[in-house]
Design an enzyme around this catalytic site. Structure first.
Site, short mmCIF file in Angstrom:
data_model
loop_
_atom_site.label_atom_id
_atom_site.label_comp_id
_atom_site.label_asym_id
_atom_site.label_seq_id
_atom_site.Cartn_x
_atom_site.Cartn_y
_atom_site.Cartn_z
N ASP A 299 15.20 33.26 -16.90
CA ASP A 299 14.28 33.09 -18.02
C ASP A 299 14.75 31.91 -18.86
O ASP A 299 15.92 31.51 -18.80
CB ASP A 299 14.25 34.36 -18.88
CG ASP A 299 13.18 34.33 -19.96
OD1 ASP A 299 12.19 33.59 -19.81
OD2 ASP A 299 13.34 35.04 -20.97
N HIS A 300 13.85 31.36 -19.64
CA HIS A 300 14.18 30.30 -20.59
C HIS A 300 14.53 30.93 -21.94
O HIS A 300 13.74 31.69 -22.50
CB HIS A 300 13.00 29.35 -20.78
CG HIS A 300 12.75 28.47 -19.60
ND1 HIS A 300 11.47 28.17 -19.14
CD2 HIS A 300 13.59 27.82 -18.77
CE1 HIS A 300 11.57 27.36 -18.10
NE2 HIS A 300 12.85 27.14 -17.86
N TYR A 474 9.55 33.47 -22.84
CA TYR A 474 8.57 34.30 -22.11
C TYR A 474 8.29 33.81 -20.70
O TYR A 474 7.15 33.80 -20.26
CB TYR A 474 7.26 34.43 -22.91
CG TYR A 474 7.47 34.45 -24.41
CD1 TYR A 474 8.17 35.49 -25.02
CD2 TYR A 474 7.01 33.42 -25.21
CE1 TYR A 474 8.39 35.50 -26.39
CE2 TYR A 474 7.22 33.42 -26.58
CZ TYR A 474 7.92 34.47 -27.16
OH TYR A 474 8.15 34.47 -28.52
N HIS A 475 9.35 33.44 -19.97
CA HIS A 475 9.18 32.88 -18.63
C HIS A 475 10.04 33.58 -17.58
O HIS A 475 10.78 32.93 -16.84
CB HIS A 475 9.53 31.38 -18.64
CG HIS A 475 8.69 30.55 -19.54
ND1 HIS A 475 9.10 29.33 -20.04
CD2 HIS A 475 7.44 30.76 -20.04
CE1 HIS A 475 8.15 28.83 -20.80
NE2 HIS A 475 7.13 29.68 -20.82
N PRO A 476 9.97 34.91 -17.44
CA PRO A 476 10.79 35.58 -16.42
C PRO A 476 10.29 35.28 -15.01
O PRO A 476 9.08 35.24 -14.76
CB PRO A 476 10.63 37.06 -16.77
CG PRO A 476 9.28 37.15 -17.43
CD PRO A 476 9.15 35.86 -18.20
#
Length: 539
Positions: A299-300, A474-476
């Site tokens: 994630d980021h 919010y980038h899993p």
């Protein structure tokens, strides 16, 4: 549970689990032409909420349990033991219905790396075709972009504060760019957004709704998937719950999981595909011991600068009175532009924290408003903020079921900042972002730094700020990773290893996290997956 009688919901050629970014694409493409019957199972409702379609409505959806899974991580040891909130879409369109609308594909180098990891057919040139096919860019088509695809991509309105941020980044050595999605990502400029005519263009709007008139497509909403039925090494059906009733839908050809980086691996785990020890601990028969299912989570992580503005020109100032709110609404109703169309990044930047790097390793999102955290009320003073995130983290986490019950919340462990490279990159990125925010073009607007604050003058103080305040972008991804090594969950055709008739097609299959926002890449994955599946069907 395995022997409980189930209501029969019918048989279809293809069953798609999840009507998110990739699932909506698959539903459209696989049902086109009427040759194949398609069923789509979505755990959430229809996308009728007004706030879904108003671009700035993402702030209202951030903690709405009707359309949002509202997950959170286990305590993160490198973030002072904090749990980090993980919103994910639970509605037609999935996270594309609640996200911040920023349209970024990632770098060409990302997809070249995927190919170098053994994933043939996923190079930069291979996937460019699918990005272009999806894209309906307001600027029209060229060799890098599509002009007539279903996904609306638009330019935002300009603003003097955002222009000052861009000028500040230019002052600090970044070139201005009109296109972060071309051959070179590095630079500063406005983000394009997944919108059309001032409204959000989610994957449901772009792909699913136009296809729903087809007789060969059936969409089940409020349908919580339990597990995939596996028989003699083949996926034959999906068990789901709807209205308190347990049902089964049968697949004559294939089942495609498109339930996201948390949903797809946990469905596999409940189906008997996953780490043997985990499955056995929950009384699930182990069909295949697959340690990679739910592993390699990426994630980021982002840290931010918040500034009090000298002038009442921010969105904060427009929402302090009912008159201001009415003006915002009228502006949108009459022009379909203005503040209510702003994305969760009005402008941004990509840069390298080390000149020796081949491509940018951090991204910045700039927004001409400020808040303590997304979804909260805006500050009562004029404010703006910018976030910096590391693009290619080395930290890896896991997602694990906590029960055989599909309604049970999974355990999510990100292990943010567990790698030294991640800590160093975040610190370097925050320091450069801070220099941009203090640069001369922004000084006329700079009243005071709220975060990290004027007392944060050392590396230790800045690192303490990151540990205390950093959150997800919010980038899993990558929990059903594509590859050719023993831990990979799917092959380059997105087939689940060891099982016939079962694929995964969403962000979970990413071998590594793309260098930017993930929604555009998720839609690309749906586009490419549909071609792979249809080609295999003809073979």
């Amino acid at each position: 549970m395995q022997g409980t009688e189930l209501d029969d919901a019918g048989a279809f050629d293809f069953v798609i689990v999840g009507a998110g970014s990739a699932g909506c694409v698959l539903a459209n493409r696989l049902s086109a032409g009427g040759l194949h019957s398609v069923a789509v199972l979505e755990a959430g409702p229809e996308d009728r909420d007004f706030w879904i379609h108003l671009p700035l409505g993402y702030a209202k959806l951030f903690r709405n349990p009707r359309v949002n899974w509202m997950f959170e991580t286990a305590p993160e040891s490198e973030l002072n033991g904090r749990r980090v909130y993980q919103p994910r879409g639970k509605v037609l369109g999935g996270s594309s219905s609640i996200n911040g609308l920023v349209y970024i594909r990632g770098q060409r180098e990302d997809f070249e790396h995927w190919r170098q990891l053994g994933n043939s057919g996923w190079s930069a040139d291979d996937v460019l075709h699918y990005f272009r096919r999806a894209e309906g860019n307001i600027r029209g088509a060229d060799d890098q972009h599509g002009g007539d695809g279903p996904l609306g991509v638009s330019d935002p309105h300009t603003h003097e504060l955002t222009e000052a941020f861009i000028a500040a980044a230019e002052h600090e050595g970044l070139p201005r760019t009109r296109d972060f999605n071309g051959l070179v990502q590095e630079g500063v400029g406005y983000f394009q957004t997944t919108s059309r005519n001032g409204r959000r263009c989610s994957a449901a709007v772009a792909y699913l709704h136009p296809a729903r008139k087809r007789q060969n497509l059936k969409v089940f909403t409020d349908a919580l998937t339990d597990r995939v039925i596996l028989s003699d090494g083949r996926a034959t059906g999906v068990v789901f719950r709807r209205g308190g009733i347990r049902q089964v839908v049968h697949a004559r050809r294939e089942i495609i999981l498109a339930a996201g980086a948390y949903g797809s691996p946990t469905i596999l785990q409940r189906s008997g595909l996953g780490p043997a020890e985990l499955l056995s601990s929950h009384g699930i028969p182990v069909i295949h011991d697959m340690p990679g299912v739910g592993s390699d989570l990426q994630d980021h992580l982002q840290a931010r600068c918040v500034v009090r503005c000298t002038k009442p020109i921010t969105l904060n100032d427009m929402t302090t009175s009912m008159i201001g709110k009415v003006r915002l609404g009228l502006e949108w109703l009459l022009t379909r532009s203005g503040w209510l169309t702003i994305a969760a990044g009005h402008a941004g930047a990509f840069f390298r924290t080390d000149a020796r790097l081949a491509s940018p390793d951090v991204q910045v999102h700039f927004i001409p408003f400020s808040t303590d955290k997304m979804g909260d009320s805006l500050h009562p003073f004029p404010g703006f903020m910018a976030h910096v995130c590391q693009l290619r983290p080395e930290s890896r986490g896991t997602v694990r079921i906590t029960s055989s019950d599909p309604g049970a919340v999974p355990e999510i462990r990100m292990n943010y900042l567990s790698a030294e490279t991640d800590r160093a990159t975040m610190l370097a990125g925050l320091k450069r972002l801070r220099a941009i925010m203090h640069a001369p073009p922004l000084r006329p607007y700079f009243a005071a730094e709220v975060e990290p604050g004027p007392d944060a003058v050392t590396d230790d103080a800045l690192m303490a700020h990151i540990r205390a305040k950093a959150s997800t972008v919010y980038h899993p991804t990558s929990t059903c990773r594509m590859g050719s090594d023993p831990r990979a969950v799917v092959d380059s055709g997105l087939r689940v290893r060891g099982v016939d008739g079962l694929r995964v097609a969403d962000c979970a299959i990413m071998p590594t996290l793309v260098s930017g926002n993930t929604n555009a890449a998720a839609i690309m994955i749906g586009e490419k997956a549909s071609d792979i599946i249809l080609a295999d069907t003809k073979a």
